[in-house]
Design a protein around this motif. Structure first.
Motif, PDB file in Angstrom:
ATOM      1  N   UNK A  80       0.824  -1.222   0.000  1.00  0.00           N
ATOM      2  CA  UNK A  80       0.000   0.000   0.000  1.00  0.00           C
ATOM      3  C   UNK A  80       0.851   1.262   0.000  1.00  0.00           C
ATOM      4  N   UNK A  81       2.019   1.179  -0.640  1.00  0.00           N
ATOM      5  CA  UNK A  81       2.866   2.351  -0.884  1.00  0.00           C
ATOM      6  C   UNK A  81       3.135   3.163   0.385  1.00  0.00           C
ATOM      7  N   UNK A  82       3.793   2.547   1.354  1.00  0.00           N
ATOM      8  CA  UNK A  82       4.085   3.277   2.593  1.00  0.00           C
ATOM      9  C   UNK A  82       4.844   4.574   2.319  1.00  0.00           C
ATOM     10  N   UNK A  83       4.541   5.609   3.108  1.00  0.00           N
ATOM     11  CA  UNK A  83       5.150   6.923   2.903  1.00  0.00           C
ATOM     12  C   UNK A  83       6.594   7.000   3.370  1.00  0.00           C
ATOM     13  N   UNK A  84       7.034   5.972   4.098  1.00  0.00           N
ATOM     14  CA  UNK A  84       8.437   5.894   4.524  1.00  0.00           C
ATOM     15  C   UNK A  84       8.829   4.419   4.584  1.00  0.00           C
ATOM     16  N   UNK A  85       9.945   4.082   3.960  1.00  0.00           N
ATOM     17  CA  UNK A  85      10.463   2.714   4.025  1.00  0.00           C
ATOM     18  C   UNK A  85      11.976   2.765   3.811  1.00  0.00           C
ATOM     19  N   UNK A  86      12.652   1.717   4.259  1.00  0.00           N
ATOM     20  CA  UNK A  86      14.097   1.601   4.089  1.00  0.00           C
ATOM     21  C   UNK A  86      14.407   0.585   3.010  1.00  0.00           C
ATOM     22  N   UNK A  87      15.276   0.960   2.081  1.00  0.00           N
ATOM     23  CA  UNK A  87      15.822   0.026   1.096  1.00  0.00           C
ATOM     24  C   UNK A  87      17.291  -0.153   1.449  1.00  0.00           C
ATOM     25  N   UNK A  88      17.659  -1.374   1.826  1.00  0.00           N
ATOM     26  CA  UNK A  88      19.006  -1.674   2.304  1.00  0.00           C
ATOM     27  C   UNK A  88      19.685  -2.648   1.358  1.00  0.00           C
ATOM     28  N   UNK A  89      20.890  -2.291   0.904  1.00  0.00           N
ATOM     29  CA  UNK A  89      21.687  -3.233   0.121  1.00  0.00           C
ATOM     30  C   UNK A  89      22.908  -3.653   0.923  1.00  0.00           C
ATOM     31  N   UNK A  90      23.162  -4.957   0.924  1.00  0.00           N
ATOM     32  CA  UNK A  90      24.328  -5.514   1.600  1.00  0.00           C
ATOM     33  C   UNK A  90      25.442  -5.717   0.579  1.00  0.00           C
TER      34      UNK A  90
END
Length: 362
Positions: A80-90
């Motif tokens: 539902x398209x959160x207004x804040x999220x973290x995209x983490x790359x290892x």
């Protein structure tokens, strides 16, 4: 004779540690070779590309990152398209994968505004390259998986888990013995710990292993997956792991070293070669399930990319760049071919229950 650790080579430091403390585990040896604070392989120059030691999928074609960008946009929309999220790359390498991902993903309205980009990286040269490619997205570099922002957590790890230290055990008549790195006539050599470990302490899958068979255990990989799975279970989201490995826990040795695109002796030049081992995807999936995540059926990289539309993307690229048609076709074959990366590399996705990650069979 060198007077302090700064003057000594990594080989000399390892030699000294073994002489003073005794043989070390494969895991300790890998850890020193790859991440010693001053002399570890990943602390030094850029290892990627033709001038380095190996080439990863994002360096082969932009299509790889573009399709993964679509994969994560689709998940974000399902949440539902959160207004804040973290995209983490290892282990983001040069930032190529993430740059290709975000070029596609940020076309989705609202994605860029909600994005909090985090990168888990220790190599200063690679951090500088990542910053050049990803500066418009305001990345933040972290040294702990717990340092994530608000909202759900989406994680991508391409060729990260294979570089985490493993331990090796060999079956003998009186049980299992851990394989160690010691000294024989002044040179590094493999040997076995004299202390037996009862077969009952080993995974059920290898209970019937014969004498001489070897089991590799990715304890560090399990710890990383456990921490990430706990975060995703609490925050919502998904973990995407792409790496070479095997679908079921099994015996066999996969420890390898690569230097200048050629296989090398893992003990020959500590800190000068990339050392890795195949990933036990069954073990990673078990850890994620214990945390409450839903694990998709394991896919080969080839099947995953085909389901995401790499053939269609290749046709579109070829139409726009007719002079590159042969190169694009060669890249698709390398990424998806069953005898190339497409068969060797596997794709695991562990996600919040209820999400339907694209690219996986039923």
């Amino acid at each position: 004779m060198p007077s302090n650790d700064n003057d000594r080579s990594l080989a000399e430091l390892i030699d000294l540690q073994i002489r003073t403390q005794g043989p070390m585990s494969i895991a300790n040896y890998m850890g020193l070779c790859l991440t010693h604070p001053a002399k570890g392989y990943y602390r030094k120059a850029d290892p990627l590309g033709a001038a380095g030691d190996f080439v990863t999928a994002p360096e082969i074609s932009q299509m790889f990152g573009e399709l993964i960008g679509f994969f994560f946009v689709n998940l974000w929309q399902q949440m539902d398209e959160p207004k804040a999220f973290t995209l983490l790359e290892l282990g983001p390498g040069r930032g190529t994968l993430m740059a290709d991902m975000l070029r596609v993903a940020c076309r989705a309205p609202g994605f860029r505004d909600a994005l909090d980009l985090r990168l888990f990286e220790t190599n200063p040269d690679l951090i500088a390259q990542q910053n050049v490619r990803l500066e418009p997205y305001e990345p933040k570099w972290i040294d702990s998986f717990e340092k994530v922002g608000d909202g759900p957590l989406l994680v991508v790890a391409n060729e990260f888990f294979d570089a985490l230290p493993i331990r090796q055990f060999v079956r003998a008549g009186d049980g299992w013995h851990e394989r160690m790195v010691g000294l024989v006539e002044g040179r590094l050599a493999f040997g076995l710990s004299p202390t037996p470990i009862p077969p009952s302490a080993m995974p059920e899958a290898v209970q019937n292993a014969g004498e001489g068979e070897m089991l590799e255990v990715g304890i560090a990989g399990g710890e990383v997956m456990n921490r990430l799975s706990g975060l995703v279970a609490r925050l919502g989201g998904a973990i995407l792991v792409i790496d070479y490995g095997y679908a079921r826990t099994q015996t066999g040795e996969t420890l390898q070293a690569v230097r200048r695109h050629q296989y090398a002796d893992p003990l020959a030049a500590p800190g000068e070669a990339d050392i890795s081992a195949h990933v036990d995807f069954e073990a990673l999936g078990t850890v994620a399930r214990r945390a409450g995540l839903a694990v998709q059926p394991l896919a080969t990289q080839g099947d995953f990319l085909e389901r995401l539309g790499i053939s269609e993307r290749a046709r579109a690229l070829s139409a726009a760049n007719p002079g590159s048609t042969a190169d694009i076709a060669a890249a698709v074959e390398r990424l998806t071919g069953s005898s190339a990366m497409g068969g060797l590399f596997k794709v695991l996705c562990a996600a919040s229950p209820g999400l339907g990650p694209q690219g996986f069979g039923l």
